[in-house]
Design a protein around this motif. Structure first.
Motif, PDB file in Angstrom:
ATOM      1  N   VAL A   1      -2.695  -5.711 -11.361  1.00 39.99           N
ATOM      2  CA  VAL A   1      -2.442  -4.472 -10.008  1.00 39.99           C
ATOM      3  C   VAL A   1      -2.950  -4.765  -9.144  1.00 39.99           C
ATOM      4  O   VAL A   1      -4.229  -5.136  -9.592  1.00 39.99           O
ATOM      5  N   GLN A   2      -2.642  -5.520  -7.646  1.00 34.86           N
ATOM      6  CA  GLN A   2      -3.063  -5.241  -6.830  1.00 34.86           C
ATOM      7  C   GLN A   2      -2.859  -4.492  -5.634  1.00 34.86           C
ATOM      8  O   GLN A   2      -0.992  -4.563  -5.308  1.00 34.86           O
ATOM      9  N   THR A   3      -3.609  -3.957  -4.784  1.00 34.34           N
ATOM     10  CA  THR A   3      -2.776  -3.009  -3.884  1.00 34.34           C
ATOM     11  C   THR A   3      -3.984  -2.365  -2.956  1.00 34.34           C
ATOM     12  O   THR A   3      -5.382  -3.413  -3.016  1.00 34.34           O
ATOM     13  N   HIS A   4      -3.962  -1.858  -1.544  1.00 31.70           N
ATOM     14  CA  HIS A   4      -4.609  -1.596  -0.583  1.00 31.70           C
ATOM     15  C   HIS A   4      -5.276  -0.079  -1.428  1.00 31.70           C
ATOM     16  O   HIS A   4      -3.789   0.299  -1.236  1.00 31.70           O
ATOM     17  N   VAL A   5      -6.517   0.383  -0.749  1.00 34.37           N
ATOM     18  CA  VAL A   5      -6.590   1.151  -0.878  1.00 34.37           C
ATOM     19  C   VAL A   5      -7.834   2.053  -0.132  1.00 34.37           C
ATOM     20  O   VAL A   5      -9.013   0.616   0.551  1.00 34.37           O
ATOM     21  N   ALA A   6      -7.680   3.025   0.760  1.00 36.29           N
ATOM     22  CA  ALA A   6      -8.609   4.116   1.920  1.00 36.29           C
ATOM     23  C   ALA A   6      -9.606   3.116   2.324  1.00 36.29           C
ATOM     24  O   ALA A   6     -10.981   2.586   2.961  1.00 36.29           O
TER      25      ALA A   6
ATOM     26  N   ARG B   1     -16.231  11.428  -6.212  1.00 36.42           N
ATOM     27  CA  ARG B   1     -14.444  11.338  -7.461  1.00 36.42           C
ATOM     28  C   ARG B   1     -14.258  10.129  -7.650  1.00 36.42           C
ATOM     29  O   ARG B   1     -14.086  10.206  -8.154  1.00 36.42           O
ATOM     30  N   ASP B   2     -14.107   9.820  -5.706  1.00 36.12           N
ATOM     31  CA  ASP B   2     -13.172   8.967  -5.978  1.00 36.12           C
ATOM     32  C   ASP B   2     -13.768   6.934  -6.936  1.00 36.12           C
ATOM     33  O   ASP B   2     -13.374   6.728  -7.633  1.00 36.12           O
ATOM     34  N   ARG B   3     -15.442   6.969  -6.551  1.00 37.12           N
ATOM     35  CA  ARG B   3     -15.335   5.940  -7.215  1.00 37.12           C
ATOM     36  C   ARG B   3     -16.349   6.039  -8.459  1.00 37.12           C
ATOM     37  O   ARG B   3     -16.076   5.439  -9.457  1.00 37.12           O
ATOM     38  N   ALA B   4     -16.406   7.819  -8.702  1.00 33.12           N
ATOM     39  CA  ALA B   4     -16.336   8.166 -10.186  1.00 33.12           C
ATOM     40  C   ALA B   4     -15.299   7.574 -11.368  1.00 33.12           C
ATOM     41  O   ALA B   4     -15.375   7.009 -12.413  1.00 33.12           O
ATOM     42  N   ARG B   5     -14.325   7.943 -10.504  1.00 33.20           N
ATOM     43  CA  ARG B   5     -12.971   7.843 -10.676  1.00 33.20           C
ATOM     44  C   ARG B   5     -12.122   6.627 -11.348  1.00 33.20           C
ATOM     45  O   ARG B   5     -11.616   6.071 -11.877  1.00 33.20           O
TER      46      ARG B   5
ATOM     47  N   PHE C   1       1.393  -1.463  -0.244  1.00 32.60           N
ATOM     48  CA  PHE C   1      -0.303  -0.135  -0.177  1.00 32.60           C
ATOM     49  C   PHE C   1       1.030   0.792  -0.178  1.00 32.60           C
ATOM     50  O   PHE C   1       2.269   1.568   0.363  1.00 32.60           O
ATOM     51  N   ALA C   2       0.632   2.631  -0.556  1.00 30.36           N
ATOM     52  CA  ALA C   2       1.181   3.849  -0.380  1.00 30.36           C
ATOM     53  C   ALA C   2       2.321   4.051   0.574  1.00 30.36           C
ATOM     54  O   ALA C   2       2.525   4.146   0.463  1.00 30.36           O
TER      55      ALA C   2
ATOM     56  N   GLY D   1      -0.335  17.240  -1.143  1.00 29.38           N
ATOM     57  CA  GLY D   1      -0.258  17.392  -2.525  1.00 29.38           C
ATOM     58  C   GLY D   1      -2.031  16.681  -3.682  1.00 29.38           C
ATOM     59  O   GLY D   1      -1.096  16.837  -4.998  1.00 29.38           O
ATOM     60  N   TYR D   2      -1.534  15.562  -2.944  1.00 25.82           N
ATOM     61  CA  TYR D   2      -2.624  14.692  -3.665  1.00 25.82           C
ATOM     62  C   TYR D   2      -3.863  14.779  -3.255  1.00 25.82           C
ATOM     63  O   TYR D   2      -4.147  15.235  -2.198  1.00 25.82           O
ATOM     64  N   ARG D   3      -5.109  14.752  -4.234  1.00 26.22           N
ATOM     65  CA  ARG D   3      -6.581  15.107  -3.794  1.00 26.22           C
ATOM     66  C   ARG D   3      -6.890  14.163  -3.135  1.00 26.22           C
ATOM     67  O   ARG D   3      -7.312  14.143  -2.451  1.00 26.22           O
ATOM     68  N   SER D   4      -6.364  12.633  -3.152  1.00 23.54           N
ATOM     69  CA  SER D   4      -6.683  11.517  -2.352  1.00 23.54           C
ATOM     70  C   SER D   4      -6.182  10.323  -2.243  1.00 23.54           C
ATOM     71  O   SER D   4      -5.323  10.366  -2.642  1.00 23.54           O
ATOM     72  N   TYR D   5      -6.310   9.636  -1.210  1.00 24.44           N
ATOM     73  CA  TYR D   5      -5.251   8.493  -1.102  1.00 24.44           C
ATOM     74  C   TYR D   5      -5.489   8.085  -3.227  1.00 24.44           C
ATOM     75  O   TYR D   5      -4.415   6.648  -2.938  1.00 24.44           O
ATOM     76  N   LEU D   6      -6.741   7.579  -3.205  1.00 27.71           N
ATOM     77  CA  LEU D   6      -6.705   7.275  -4.231  1.00 27.71           C
ATOM     78  C   LEU D   6      -6.079   7.474  -5.883  1.00 27.71           C
ATOM     79  O   LEU D   6      -5.362   6.522  -6.969  1.00 27.71           O
TER      80      LEU D   6
END
Length: 451
Positions: free
Chosen positions: A234-239, A283-287, A210-211, A254-259
């Motif tokens: 690609v596999q990882t963890h988020v939020a 916005r995360d879901r839409a992206r 994860f990040a 400086g990043y909008r979100s974790y995603l």
């Protein structure tokens, strides 16, 4: 090694109830395709035909072996989209939350996977557990050690399973004994892709943990590999966890979100599977939907670690692809039936009714579609690989009693999802071969316990 019997050698037909899907049950009332008296014909590891017994009986040639499983239900093999095989031995480890759990249990456990023999023994046990629970494909996290990946794929290849796995990437915020570098992680991953991706039924997944445990340089290198190999996963963890999100914000200002961290490093695309996705905004879901990336909903893990409740209704409203994952060892069961059980309850807490028919779709055809494997596994359609399971509605006295009063397909599937576990899996087939039989497995376990 799993038992392999004569069934699946040559042309074999299975008479039973059959369940398949022609789409998402949330979008169509007739998406589920059910045959009360069905016939599944398999040859050379692939499905030849599927339909009603009456319509296909004339295809029972003299050399066709017929298995009468009347009263049992055949469904495509389950697909677990998020699970850690090195965490098998630390399942059900107590901790106050995700980050302490990683520090006290996960990292120390993963240390021993530098030893190839130890990694192979765990991989063998892990795969037997999956098969006993009806899981025939999984997206699997290994450890930072190349030996752990080789051991896993060797165990999977020996069973002819279709598995997706990869070496974990971590170059900071982890113990020194689990740390690689941006360059060594790149080199190791490239080597493992060349060795395993597309070998038989094995597929590779680039796997930054994860990040927080990867520097921007490592994520950039991972993105470069993803661009060079568009057919790898690609596999990882988020939020997943609120504290984790705060940590990411501090590490990646400086990043909008974790995603957005993953997105700006080229890791948001088709065949990218993100575990958890709990604390998303719209916005995360839409992206996620726009990119074709997939959310792996892991309800038993989220409840165990107190991470939060995934909102499947909001995900659906934004067109975000969702699948189900056990997330062992944060998850508390290898069983996808038990995962469905908890997924239903989590949905209810957000005011959404998640039907059993849709849960079975999420764990089979829906997962295959999200992973770009819908022409290969997950449907029982002719020419697909013959990975399927046989579910027993009489597996336990309570399940049998409830099934006797079921008045619809939804009620039958709901009983399996809410009352079922590995005991409900009578047999598991991989590429047309029986690799698990419940009664044989019970005898094997008793024999091992006696010694």
């Amino acid at each position: 090694m799993s038992p392999i019997d004569k069934h699946g050698v040559g042309r074999t037909a299975y008479r039973a109830m059959l369940l398949g899907f022609a789409g998402d049950p949330a979008e169509s009332d007739d998406a589920a395709r059910f045959e009360e008296d069905g016939l599944l014909i398999v040859e050379a590891g692939h499905v030849v035909a599927k339909g009603s017994y009456a319509a296909l009986a004339d295809q029972l040639t003299p050399d066709t072996q017929l298995r009468d499983l009347t009263g049992k239900l055949i469904v495509p093999g389950f697909i677990d989209t998020h699970v850690h095989y090195p965490q098998t031995d630390m399942i059900a480890s107590p901790a106050s939350g995700l980050l302490p759990w990683l520090e006290h249990y996960t990292f120390p456990t993963e240390r021993r996977f530098s030893d190839a023999a130890s990694a192979r023994e765990t991989a063998d046990f892990f795969l037997e557990e999956l098969l006993a629970c009806g899981t025939t494909t999984a997206l699997v996290y290994c450890t930072v050690h190349k030996e752990s990946v080789d051991a896993f794929f060797a165990a999977s290849e020996a069973r002819q399973l279709r598995m997706i796995a990869g070496k974990v990437l971590m170059d900071r915020n982890c113990p020194e004994f689990l740390r690689d570098t941006a360059q060594s992680g790149y080199d190791d991953s490239a080597e493992l892709i060349a060795r395993w991706h597309g070998k038989g039924r094995q597929l590779y997944a680039l796997t930054p943990r994860f990040a927080p445990t990867s520097t921007p340089e490592q994520l950039q290198a991972c993105g470069a590999l993803a661009q060079a190999h568009p057919d790898v996963f690609v596999q990882t963890h988020v939020a997943e966890n609120v504290d984790e999100i705060k940590w990411v914000a501090a590490l990646y200002p400086g990043y909008r979100s974790y995603l957005d961290v993953y997105d700006r490093h080229g890791l948001l695309r088709r065949r990218a599977i993100y575990g958890h996705c709990i604390h998303f905004d719209d916005r995360d879901r839409a992206r996620m939907a726009e990119s074709g990336a997939v959310a792996s909903h892991c309800p038993t893990s989220n409840l165990f670690l107190g991470s939060g409740l995934f909102d499947i209704a909001k995900a659906g409203a934004h067109g975000m692809a969702v699948t189900l994952g056990t997330d062992v060892g944060g998850g508390t069961a290898f069983s996808m039936l038990r995962t469905m059980n908890e997924a239903h309850k989590v949905a209810r807490l957000s005011g959404h009714h998640l039907s059993a028919t849709r849960m079975f779709w999420l764990a089979t055809a829906g997962a295959a579609q999200a992973l770009d494997l819908d022409g290969t596994i997950g449907t029982l359609a002719p020419q697909t690989e013959a990975d399927f399971i046989v579910l027993d509605p009489q597996a336990t006295p309570l399940l049998e009693r409830r099934m006797q009063r079921a008045e619809s397909l939804e009620e039958r599937l709901f009983a399996f999802a809410l009352l079922g576990d590995d005991r409900a899996v009578f047999e598991t087939y991989v590429a047309g071969r029986c690799v698990h039989r419940r009664d044989d497995d019970a005898r094997r376990r008793r024999a091992l316990a006696a010694h």
